[in-house]
Design an enzyme around this catalytic site. Structure first.
Site, short mmCIF file in Angstrom:
data_model
loop_
_atom_site.label_atom_id
_atom_site.label_comp_id
_atom_site.label_asym_id
_atom_site.label_seq_id
_atom_site.Cartn_x
_atom_site.Cartn_y
_atom_site.Cartn_z
N ASP A 186 69.67 68.33 88.80
CA ASP A 186 69.17 67.53 90.08
C ASP A 186 68.28 66.48 89.29
O ASP A 186 67.15 66.44 88.61
CB ASP A 186 68.29 68.42 90.66
CG ASP A 186 67.59 67.56 91.93
OD1 ASP A 186 68.20 66.57 92.27
OD2 ASP A 186 66.37 68.19 92.29
N ASP A 203 73.16 66.50 91.32
CA ASP A 203 73.67 65.05 91.66
C ASP A 203 74.18 64.41 90.50
O ASP A 203 74.12 64.71 89.35
CB ASP A 203 72.71 64.43 92.50
CG ASP A 203 71.54 64.34 91.67
OD1 ASP A 203 71.47 64.12 90.47
OD2 ASP A 203 70.24 64.53 92.19
N ASP A 254 88.10 66.14 91.15
CA ASP A 254 88.73 67.17 91.65
C ASP A 254 89.81 66.54 92.63
O ASP A 254 89.22 65.80 93.77
CB ASP A 254 87.88 68.25 92.43
CG ASP A 254 88.22 69.60 92.28
OD1 ASP A 254 89.27 69.84 92.57
OD2 ASP A 254 87.48 70.46 91.68
N GLU A 277 95.84 73.80 89.40
CA GLU A 277 95.42 75.27 89.88
C GLU A 277 96.57 75.76 90.47
O GLU A 277 96.74 75.69 91.52
CB GLU A 277 94.25 75.21 90.89
CG GLU A 277 93.59 76.43 91.10
CD GLU A 277 92.66 76.61 92.47
OE1 GLU A 277 92.14 77.59 92.47
OE2 GLU A 277 93.00 75.87 93.54
N HIS A 325 84.26 77.87 88.94
CA HIS A 325 83.15 78.06 89.90
C HIS A 325 83.59 78.98 91.04
O HIS A 325 83.11 79.28 91.99
CB HIS A 325 83.24 76.87 90.70
CG HIS A 325 84.38 76.23 91.21
ND1 HIS A 325 85.56 75.89 90.43
CD2 HIS A 325 84.83 76.01 92.43
CE1 HIS A 325 86.61 75.45 91.29
NE2 HIS A 325 86.20 75.72 92.42
C1 GLC Z 1 90.26 76.15 95.18
C2 GLC Z 1 88.95 75.80 94.59
C3 GLC Z 1 88.04 76.84 95.62
C4 GLC Z 1 88.37 76.35 97.04
C5 GLC Z 1 89.83 76.48 97.48
C6 GLC Z 1 89.95 75.65 98.59
O1 GLC Z 1 90.57 77.53 94.94
O2 GLC Z 1 88.66 76.00 93.44
O3 GLC Z 1 86.64 76.56 95.33
O4 GLC Z 1 87.44 77.11 97.82
O5 GLC Z 1 90.66 75.87 96.54
O6 GLC Z 1 89.84 74.36 98.44
CA CA Z 2 69.53 65.79 93.90
#
Ligand code: GLC
Ligand code: CA
Length: 573
Positions: A26, A34, A103, A261, A332
């Protein structure tokens, strides 16, 4: 030896690092990570040896799924900063030879995106065709697919007899890729970001963009009468056409790095996905992440060292030299790798380094997830209310529904929740683990006094310094080529709890050896001995040979004893 056919690309041999922005650092004291925080930490990442940073979504979003629900692709969420700060990050990263990867979430957007708002106002109009909108037939929903986050994929559109489709949360309506107009909009947006100077994208949930049409039911797999949406994906064909079109219209022109992914590709499709002319540069190896996973938390199996080894070896064998996997132990969406792959009673710095060593030198691109480099572990919360993640809440609900008591369900959340990896990074042992001077948006893991960067930085035996060393070995000119392009060859695959392999090129061989158990175990070093280039126990080759009672001058295969969780990387001479 198999010839290396891969044309060299700028991203090969690079080390990548994932930032989940809300919990990284942060910079402005409001308790939420951020862009300012990321900029502040660039020197830290540079020192660690990171070349590519993938940042989970930064776009404008109501954050129902923590940014994976985008309401404006052309703007930064004000919680994280603004476009100028993003430009500053890109520029500052460039100065340090660091590439920024964003992303790309284009299977769905947020229900607060203007496209969706327009579609809701006029479902039969132009924007209605940006989404999947359908009506009931004979009183039945168009199909019985279950969304990833639970419940039907269909959500009623108020004031109409229509429904829209969402593969994830109802606030994440799926975009209709069958519509060329929508595809064009997406490509325009991708190029807009690439023009700003980012180096590429991680492609979120990308296989989901192709649906099996027309909609139809599958055999229900729970009492809710719904069927896992995965069944539809298995049958959906032709996603490659969209992926190719997207590549030609965007990434290819910029020589961008893309990492998909992808969970459910078939073995025969590896070249199509990540071969020299594949849809993407790379894709994550989710083999280890899928280990022991079943439909529900309650049925998950414990991951053993053997399961883990088979998963990574299997992926390596399937991929061979066709392309580059992106190797991870966590992200994550997963619990912390050290908590998952190491039995709780064995969890310590030595075993964390052993796991690091086992995955880092696999063929592919090593990805490190924030906090992994200091050995961050799963986090225990006292009640389900302390969890933030929507999918955790849904899994928890399903556990209760299936007869699990609250205590057990909470224990399962501790083992499997995505929030395990989403607690703030532990920079120091001080207040709020040094993550913020403000009020934390999410609890820090109570173990931060024991596990934090500050205490590891100057300790040469720390997990952090082990990661640093691994990266520097990986990049050392005399090893870089072999560790990037060298073939992966399993060694003693059948020896239990031993994870060992060669990386091999021309007349060079590197042997990675990890005793993935607490007990010592004997193993033969093949051929002539070599030089240890990395270890987690501080024993020299001479020590090891002496301990094994072998004549140091003997040049044939020798048997040595590895101590518990000992990891060695040996350059064989
Ligand atoms: C992917 C992401 C995940 C998200 C899902 C929907 O699996 O890594 O965090 O919840 O897509 O966008
Ligand atoms: Ca912040």
């Amino acid at each position: 030896m198999e010839e290396i056919v891969t044309k060299k690309k700028w991203w090969m041999g690079k080390v990548a690092y994932q930032i989940w922005p809300k919990s990284f650092a942060d910079g402005n004291g409001d308790g939420i990570g951020d862009l300012y925080g990321i900029i502040d930490k660039l020197d830290y990442l540079k020192q660690l040896g990171v070349d590519i940073i993938w940042i989970s979504p930064l776009y404008r979003s109501p954050l129902v799924d923590q940014g994976y629900d985008i309401s404006d692709y052309y703007d930064i969420n004000p919680l994280f900063g603004d476009l100028d700060t993003m430009d500053r990050l890109i520029a500052e990263a460039k100065k340090r030879n660091i590439y920024i990867v964003m992303d790309l979430v284009v299977n769905h957007c947020s229900d607060e995106h203007e496209w969706f708002k327009k579609a809701m106002a006029d479902p039969d109009g132009e924007y209605g065709r940006y989404f999947y909108i359908a009506e009931k037939k004979d009183g039945k929903l168009p199909c019985n697919w279950r969304s990833y986050f639970g419940g039907s994929v269909w959500e009623p559109i108020p004031g109409t007899d229509k429904y829209y489709l969402h593969s994830f949360h109802k606030k994440q309506p799926d975009l209709n890729w069958e519509n060329p107009k929508l595809r064009k909009e997406i490509y325009k947006m991708i190029n807009w970001w690439l023009d700003r100077g980012i180096a590429g994208f991680r492609l979120d949930a990308i296989i989901n963009i192709k649906k099996k049409l027309p909609f139809k039911d599958y055999e229900p797999d729970r009492d809710d009468g719904l069927a896992n949406i995965g069944k539809m994906l298995e049958e959906a064909e032709g996603v490659g056409e969209y992926l190719e079109e997207m590549k030609h219209e965007t990434f290819e022109k910029y020589d961008a790095f893309t990492v998909g992914e992808v969970f459910n590709d078939k073995e025969s499709e590896i070249a199509e996905y990540i071969g020299e002319n594949g849809h993407f540069s790379s894709k994550f190896d989710f083999g280890p992440e899928l280990c022991g996973k079943k439909a529900d938390w309650m049925d998950h199996e414990k991951v053993t060292a053997e399961m883990y080894k088979e998963a990574i070896f299997e992926s390596q064998a399937r991929t061979g030299s066709i392309g580059f996997l992106s190797n991870i132990i966590e992200n994550h969406d997963e619990p912390r790798g050290v908590s998952r792959f190491i039995p709780a009673e064995d969890l310590c710095d030595t075993s964390k380094k052993a796991l690091a060593c086992a995955y880092f030198f696999l063929r592919g691109i090593p990805f490190i997830y924030q906090g992994q480099e200091i050995g961050m572990e799963n986090c225990r919360f006292d009640s389900i209310d302390e969890y933030d993640d929507i999918s955790t809440k849904e899994e928890y609900r399903v556990c209760l529904e299936m007869g699990c008591d609250e205590k057990k369900a909470l224990e399962l959340a501790y083992t499997f929740s995505r929030d395990n990896a989403r607690t703030p990074v532990q920079w120091t042992g001080g207040s709020n683990a040094g993550f913020t001077t403000g009020t934390l948006w999410m609890k820090v893991n109570p173990d931060y006094k024991r596990i934090n960067l500050e205490s590891q930085r100057d300790n040469k035996d720390s997990v952090y310094n082990f990661y640093k060393k691994m990266i520097s070995i990986y990049k050392e000119p005399k090893y870089h080529e072999i560790l990037t392009f060298g073939e992966f060859i399993p060694y003693k695959r059948n020896q239990k709890n031993l994870i060992s392999y060669f990386r091999q090129a021309e007349n060079k061989k590197i042997l990675v050896m990890v005793n993935f158990q607490k007990r010592p175990q004997c193993v033969e070093i093949p051929g002539m001995t070599g030089q240890i280039i990395l270890d987690n126990t501080d024993r020299s080759m001479t020590d090891i040979i002496k301990a094994a009672g072998i004549d140091e001058n003997r040049k044939n295969g020798i048997n040595i004893e590895l101590t518990g969780y000992e990891a060695l990387v040996i350059e064989l001479i």
